[in-house]
Each structure stands twice: as C-alpha cells, then as structure tokens.
Design a protein around this motif. Structure first.
Motif, PDB file in Angstrom:
ATOM      1  N   SER A  43      -4.833   3.800   5.337  1.00 29.42           N
ATOM      2  CA  SER A  43      -5.270   3.606   3.958  1.00 29.42           C
ATOM      3  C   SER A  43      -4.229   4.231   3.031  1.00 29.42           C
ATOM      4  N   THR A  44      -4.290   3.889   1.759  1.00 29.56           N
ATOM      5  CA  THR A  44      -3.375   4.472   0.780  1.00 29.56           C
ATOM      6  C   THR A  44      -3.561   5.988   0.719  1.00 29.56           C
ATOM      7  N   ASP A  45      -4.804   6.458   0.769  1.00 21.70           N
ATOM      8  CA  ASP A  45      -5.060   7.903   0.747  1.00 21.70           C
ATOM      9  C   ASP A  45      -4.433   8.589   1.957  1.00 21.70           C
ATOM     10  N   GLU A  46      -4.519   7.971   3.123  1.00 20.25           N
ATOM     11  CA  GLU A  46      -3.890   8.548   4.312  1.00 20.25           C
ATOM     12  C   GLU A  46      -2.374   8.609   4.147  1.00 20.25           C
ATOM     13  N   ALA A  52       1.035   4.238  -2.797  1.00 19.22           N
ATOM     14  CA  ALA A  52       0.922   5.661  -2.468  1.00 19.22           C
ATOM     15  C   ALA A  52       2.084   6.440  -3.079  1.00 19.22           C
ATOM     16  N   ARG A  77       1.616   6.726  -6.838  1.00 16.43           N
ATOM     17  CA  ARG A  77       0.621   7.751  -7.167  1.00 16.43           C
ATOM     18  C   ARG A  77       1.234   9.151  -7.053  1.00 16.43           C
ATOM     19  N   LEU A  78       1.938   9.422  -5.961  1.00 13.08           N
ATOM     20  CA  LEU A  78       2.533  10.739  -5.754  1.00 13.08           C
ATOM     21  C   LEU A  78       3.627  11.043  -6.773  1.00 13.08           C
ATOM     22  N   ASP A  88       0.836  -1.207   0.000  1.00 15.31           N
ATOM     23  CA  ASP A  88       0.000   0.000   0.000  1.00 15.31           C
ATOM     24  C   ASP A  88       0.869   1.255   0.000  1.00 15.31           C
ATOM     25  N   SER A 119      -0.733  11.053 -15.113  1.00 22.94           N
ATOM     26  CA  SER A 119      -1.802  10.302 -14.445  1.00 22.94           C
ATOM     27  C   SER A 119      -1.223   8.963 -14.002  1.00 22.94           C
ATOM     28  N   VAL A 166      -0.693   8.883   1.366  1.00 21.72           N
ATOM     29  CA  VAL A 166      -0.384   9.980   0.430  1.00 21.72           C
ATOM     30  C   VAL A 166      -0.351  11.293   1.207  1.00 21.72           C
ATOM     31  N   ARG A 167      -1.368  11.545   2.035  1.00 22.82           N
ATOM     32  CA  ARG A 167      -1.404  12.791   2.816  1.00 22.82           C
ATOM     33  C   ARG A 167      -0.223  12.880   3.784  1.00 22.82           C
TER      34      ARG A 167
END
Length: 170
Positions: A156-159, A67, A70-71, A63, A79, A161-162
């Motif tokens: 999570s992956t979104d967390e 992340a 993605r970044l 995960d 993309s 990234v942040r």
C-alpha cells in the motif's frame, strides 16, 4: 532506486515523471535482501546451482510516486496535495513489469512457505539439468512465472512511506 529521482523531479519541476501508469516493480528492503542470502545459503548444499528468489511485495509505480510526493511535502513542512504525475511514455527496452522467472522456468520452480502462516517466502528455481520431484509439500508456482504485475503481495502507499523512511536510516 527511483526514490531520489522522484524527489529531485518534485523539487525541480513540481511533478513526478513516470513512463507508464501500468508499470509495476518489486520492493526489496535491506532486511529482505539479508533474509534472501540466508535462505540461499541454506539451500546451497541441497540444490547446488539453484536460484533462490524472494517473494518480495510489489507496487504500482504510480503508488510509489504518490508515497514519495507525500514524504517530500512532509519533509518541506508542507501539506501534501494530490500528486502531480506526468506520463512520458515507455522507453525502448523498458518493461512494464519485472519478471523473476518465466513460464519456461516455472516447471522447475517451487514455492517456499513460512511456518504456521503458510505465507510464501520465496521460490527455488532448480537448474535446467535438474527435474522437479513432485513430492508432498511441494507447491508449484504459477505457470506464467513470477512477475511484479502478479506478486505474492501488493504494497500500500502507507507501507511504501514507512519503507522509504526506514531505508533512509540505512
């Protein structure tokens, strides 16, 4: 941190290299580290020699790789596609999970809770010479200890990234 290593792998090879898909690790932010120091100072007089352990969230290394993928792509103005992760095999001495205390230490540990939420904020591991009183309000930790494959909370992956973006600003 493995984040710059993953970024370099993406830039150089177009893939992220991970030793094993089952690998997990704890995430410790700068804010969490400062909070843990404050917590430890608060317990220093009450329990000299105690080890204070943060109840940091954990992540699957795959995960985290996703992340970073993605970044990195976003930073390049691209993309992100599906992450390309190559598994290289576990190395000698490498562990699948981080263990902050084990089953032999668990009887000397108790969980700390945050106010009204009741969330576990950390653990106090008493020295081997001290026995744990089982008074009211003390919740014993899991008998197996505390490790990144059974954390208080998963990121999570979104967390992630942040958190990576936040860590870059430090």
């Amino acid at each position: 941190s493995v984040v710059p290593v993953f970024e370099k792998q993406i830039a150089d090879h177009g893939e992220v290299r991970v030793t094993d898909p089952r690998m997990t690790r704890f995430w410790v932010s700068a804010d969490s580290a400062v909070d843990l120091i404050g917590l430890a100072l608060g317990f220093a007089e009450e329990h000299p020699g105690a080890t204070i352990i943060g109840a940091n969230p954990a992540m699957a290394i795959t995960d985290l790789a996703a992340a970073v993928w993605r970044l990195w792509h976003a930073d390049q103005g691209m993309s992100p596609s599906e992450p390309i992760i190559k598994f290289t095999g576990i190395r000698p001495g490498e562990k699948l999970a981080e263990q902050l205390f084990n089953e032999q230490e668990a009887p000397r540990a108790y969980a700390l809770f945050e106010g009204e939420t009741g969330a576990t904020t950390g653990f106090v591991l008493l020295p081997a010479t001290e026995t744990l009183g089982r008074g009211p309000g003390i919740t014993l930790t899991p008998a197996a200890g505390y490790s990144s494959d059974a954390p208080v909370r998963w990121l999570s992956t979104d967390e992630m990234v942040r958190l990576i973006v936040d860590a870059r600003s430090i």
